[in-house]
Design an enzyme around this catalytic site. Structure first.
Site, PDB file in Angstrom:
ATOM      1  N   CYS A  17      -5.736  -2.931  10.955  1.00 47.63           N
ATOM      2  CA  CYS A  17      -6.429  -1.668  10.694  1.00 47.63           C
ATOM      3  C   CYS A  17      -5.701  -0.528  11.404  1.00 47.63           C
ATOM      4  O   CYS A  17      -5.351  -0.632  12.589  1.00 47.63           O
ATOM      5  CB  CYS A  17      -7.873  -1.753  11.173  1.00 47.63           C
ATOM      6  SG  CYS A  17      -8.814  -0.221  10.943  1.00 47.63           S
ATOM      7  N   CYS A  57      -8.184 -11.026   7.671  1.00 46.12           N
ATOM      8  CA  CYS A  57      -7.583 -11.711   6.533  1.00 46.12           C
ATOM      9  C   CYS A  57      -8.051 -11.012   5.260  1.00 46.12           C
ATOM     10  O   CYS A  57      -8.900 -10.115   5.304  1.00 46.12           O
ATOM     11  CB  CYS A  57      -7.969 -13.188   6.519  1.00 46.12           C
ATOM     12  SG  CYS A  57      -9.741 -13.483   6.297  1.00 46.12           S
ATOM     13  N   HIS A  70     -14.864  -5.737   7.054  1.00 50.18           N
ATOM     14  CA  HIS A  70     -14.504  -4.787   8.110  1.00 50.18           C
ATOM     15  C   HIS A  70     -14.812  -3.350   7.697  1.00 50.18           C
ATOM     16  O   HIS A  70     -15.370  -2.576   8.485  1.00 50.18           O
ATOM     17  CB  HIS A  70     -13.023  -4.940   8.448  1.00 50.18           C
ATOM     18  CG  HIS A  70     -12.549  -3.999   9.513  1.00 50.18           C
ATOM     19  ND1 HIS A  70     -12.959  -4.082  10.828  1.00 50.18           N
ATOM     20  CD2 HIS A  70     -11.699  -2.925   9.449  1.00 50.18           C
ATOM     21  CE1 HIS A  70     -12.394  -3.121  11.530  1.00 50.18           C
ATOM     22  NE2 HIS A  70     -11.623  -2.402  10.716  1.00 50.18           N
ATOM     23  N   HIS A  89     -12.630   3.057   7.932  1.00 53.14           N
ATOM     24  CA  HIS A  89     -11.501   2.191   8.277  1.00 53.14           C
ATOM     25  C   HIS A  89     -10.918   1.581   6.996  1.00 53.14           C
ATOM     26  O   HIS A  89     -10.886   0.366   6.825  1.00 53.14           O
ATOM     27  CB  HIS A  89     -11.945   1.096   9.248  1.00 53.14           C
ATOM     28  CG  HIS A  89     -12.305   1.608  10.604  1.00 53.14           C
ATOM     29  ND1 HIS A  89     -12.064   0.903  11.764  1.00 53.14           N
ATOM     30  CD2 HIS A  89     -12.887   2.778  11.005  1.00 53.14           C
ATOM     31  CE1 HIS A  89     -12.486   1.600  12.803  1.00 53.14           C
ATOM     32  NE2 HIS A  89     -13.006   2.741  12.359  1.00 53.14           N
ATOM     33  N   CYS A 146       5.444  -4.163  -8.717  1.00 50.47           N
ATOM     34  CA  CYS A 146       6.271  -5.366  -8.830  1.00 50.47           C
ATOM     35  C   CYS A 146       6.846  -5.488 -10.237  1.00 50.47           C
ATOM     36  O   CYS A 146       7.916  -6.064 -10.431  1.00 50.47           O
ATOM     37  CB  CYS A 146       5.467  -6.611  -8.461  1.00 50.47           C
ATOM     38  SG  CYS A 146       3.997  -6.901  -9.469  1.00 50.47           S
ATOM     39  N   HIS A 192       1.338 -11.061 -10.616  1.00 51.00           N
ATOM     40  CA  HIS A 192       2.477 -10.623  -9.806  1.00 51.00           C
ATOM     41  C   HIS A 192       3.770 -11.037 -10.496  1.00 51.00           C
ATOM     42  O   HIS A 192       3.885 -12.143 -11.023  1.00 51.00           O
ATOM     43  CB  HIS A 192       2.404 -11.250  -8.413  1.00 51.00           C
ATOM     44  CG  HIS A 192       3.488 -10.789  -7.489  1.00 51.00           C
ATOM     45  ND1 HIS A 192       3.671  -9.465  -7.152  1.00 51.00           N
ATOM     46  CD2 HIS A 192       4.467 -11.482  -6.836  1.00 51.00           C
ATOM     47  CE1 HIS A 192       4.696  -9.361  -6.324  1.00 51.00           C
ATOM     48  NE2 HIS A 192       5.201 -10.563  -6.123  1.00 51.00           N
TER      49      HIS A 192
END
Length: 554
Positions: free
Chosen positions: A69, A77, A84, A91, A192, A487
């Site tokens: 953070c 994780c 969080h 945050h 990507c 991805h």
């Protein structure tokens, strides 16, 4: 060709990033700079001092991605980043510890900020430390470590234990021994798709030689035209940066912005289709070339570098099933899109999506896909065509073939299905076998016509004895994940070794890992050019035009 929108401006960045910078400025970036660690491999990570292996503050886990953070320096994780931000208001921004990339916990995606990029790049400019502890590790050991961190390097098809043994048998090689031009590309926020295609373009031998031999000098072009938004100029800058000898990951931010200008309908921070991006880039390069070169554009003879390298010619024969008369048309193409061959599948296998790699009944092959592409197809009753001989609508059959092969052959596998009737889309996760050496003779128009009608009309196609049909693979773009979230990764074959290009990460891998990948686009080059490419790569000088930091336009 799509037209550029000159009034288009840069899409707005992540709202949470804007809010963070309004409240805290660059203080968080500066405080984290002292924890950045540059490795001899050109990677940057966040080093947690006096804490040993970083762990999630909520579950104490250390596998997978961990995020630091920017406000309180707590570690989470992927599963606990949302927890969080729910418990700590504001945050929203964190840094990927292993890759030193900015991450928005609300958007659940990487975000790009040129100010943060400057902080990371300044770490490289201060000098990369020598004698990193990873320098003495074998390739196999590094792959095992990445596997342990949850960054798998092979599909289920590969016997991982066997693959690790094969890889670890190789000599230990430092990244400085890698071929010139092999350099990571930073992910600028779901880019990507761009990085994977750029890696293939940068190492396509005739395309690479054109730009490195000043075929398009961006400095001279901009002085001459005054247009600072030229896609050819910006890809020339990328070539200069990638072949400068610098191993630190490069941020193609200016190229991304230039591409946004050319393809305004695709400009966003959302994931895009790599194949669509490939077509769009060639379109933009073509658009900039001198119009005097494009007099024979309709016949596929455009002399811009994009078409000189990638353009081929397809032949389409439509035959009346009543009188047998045939109508022939020719269409230029820069790639060939093929359907996955399902002839070895039963309807039950397809419905239940059973695709076990060790069962021959569930394996598609590239040769089977090309056979399917050039196979005769009966057009449905709703597709009846007007026959000039019969002078009425008739049932007909259609057959595709290749009239002229390009220098670089791009084969696109149709893995994404869209059904307008069912109003649904899905991805086909089916394994495809593909050869490293490919003979395209059976798919030429001369071969197809001769098989259909016999040698009596072979002369219609003219003399094709000088056509080069032997190709070698040099790049594979793969897609993992689902239709909504996935991805892209590129595998490059340089000097007969394979390298995995996963955004900023470059890793040497065994060919078995490449064969097991879920290929989406495959790039083949004429065999003679592939063999010569190794010689050219060994003699290439470092690019004299070192890349300066180019911030994304606002």
């Amino acid at each position: 060709m799509s037209s550029r929108n000159p009034s288009y401006t840069n899409p707005k960045p992540c709202k949470h990033l804007e809010d963070y910078k309004l409240r805290h400025g660059l203080s968080g970036y500066k405080s984290i700079q002292k924890h950045l660690k540059a490795t001899p491999h050109g990677r940057t990570s966040v080093e947690m001092l006096n804490t040993g292996v970083p762990r999630c503050n909520s579950c104490n886990g250390f596998q997978g991605r961990l995020y630091l953070c920017l406000i309180c320096n707590s570690v989470s994780c992927l599963d606990h980043t949302l927890l969080h931000i729910q418990s700590e208001d504001g945050h929203d921004l964190a840094v990927d510890i292993e890759r030193a990339e900015l991450y928005c916990c609300v958007c659940c995606d990487q975000v790009y900020d040129p100010d943060f990029d400057k902080v990371v790049m300044s770490k490289h400019n201060m000098g990369v430390p020598r004698g990193d502890k990873h320098g003495d590790e074998s390739i196999g050991e590094r792959l095992v470590k990445r596997r342990r961190l949850g960054l798998g390097v092979a599909e289920e098809l590969v016997d991982l234990k066997k693959s690790k043994q094969l890889v670890s048998m190789r000599d230990r090689r430092d990244k400085s021994c890698y071929p010139l031009g092999l350099r990571g590309l930073n992910n600028l926020g779901s880019t990507c798709f761009m990085n994977s295609v750029l890696q293939a373009l940068l190492h396509a031998p005739p395309f690479r030689n054109y730009f490195l031999s000043e075929g398009h000098n961006h400095e001279a072009c901009r002085r001459r035209s005054g247009d600072r938004l030229c896609l050819s100029c910006d890809i020339d800058v990328v070539f200069s940066a990638m072949f400068s000898g610098d191993r630190a990951p490069y941020s193609p931010a200016h190229f991304l912005y230039s591409w946004w200008q050319h393809s305004a309908n695709l400009a966003s921070y959302e994931q895009q289709d790599a194949h669509e991006f490939f077509i769009s880039v060639l379109d933009g390069i073509h658009e900039k070339e001198d119009k005097s070169r494009n007099r024979n554009r309709d016949s596929g003879d455009c002399q811009c570098i994009a078409h000189r390298v990638f353009s081929g010619l397809l032949r389409s024969d439509v035959t009346c099933m009543t009188c047998g008369s045939t109508s022939t048309t020719y269409d230029p193409c820069v790639d060939i899109s093929v359907d996955l061959d399902t002839s070895n599948f039963s309807p039950t296998d397809i419905v239940n999506k059973r695709s076990k790699p060790n069962e021959n009944s569930s394996i598609s092959t590239l040769l089977g896909c090309l056979d399917l592409f050039t196979r005769q197809e009966k057009l449905g009753s709703e597709q009846k065509l007007f026959c000039e001989t019969c002078q009425e609508m008739r049932d007909s059959v259609k057959q595709m073939s290749i009239r002229r092969l390009p220098l670089v052959l791009c084969l696109h596998i149709k893995r994404f299905e869209h059904s307008p009737v069912r109003k649904m889309s899905r991805k086909i996760d089916r394994y495809l076998q593909f050869p490293f050496s490919l003979d395209m003779t059976p798919y030429l128009s001369s071969s197809i016509v001769r098989n259909r009608f016999g040698n009596r009309i072979f002369s219609v196609e003219g003399d094709e004895s000088d056509i080069i049909t032997d190709f070698e693979i040099f790049a594979v773009v793969t897609h993992s994940g689902t239709l909504e979230s996935g991805h892209y990764v590129t595998y490059l074959r340089l000097r007969n070794r394979w390298y995995k290009c996963d955004d900023a990460w470059i890793t040497e891998v065994d060919e078995e890992i490449v064969r097991a990948s879920q290929c989406y686009m495959m790039f083949y080059v004429q065999k003679m050019l592939y063999q010569k490419a190794d010689e050219d790569l060994s003699s290439l000088p470092l690019s004299p035009r070192r890349d300066a930091y180019l911030p994304i336009a606002g």
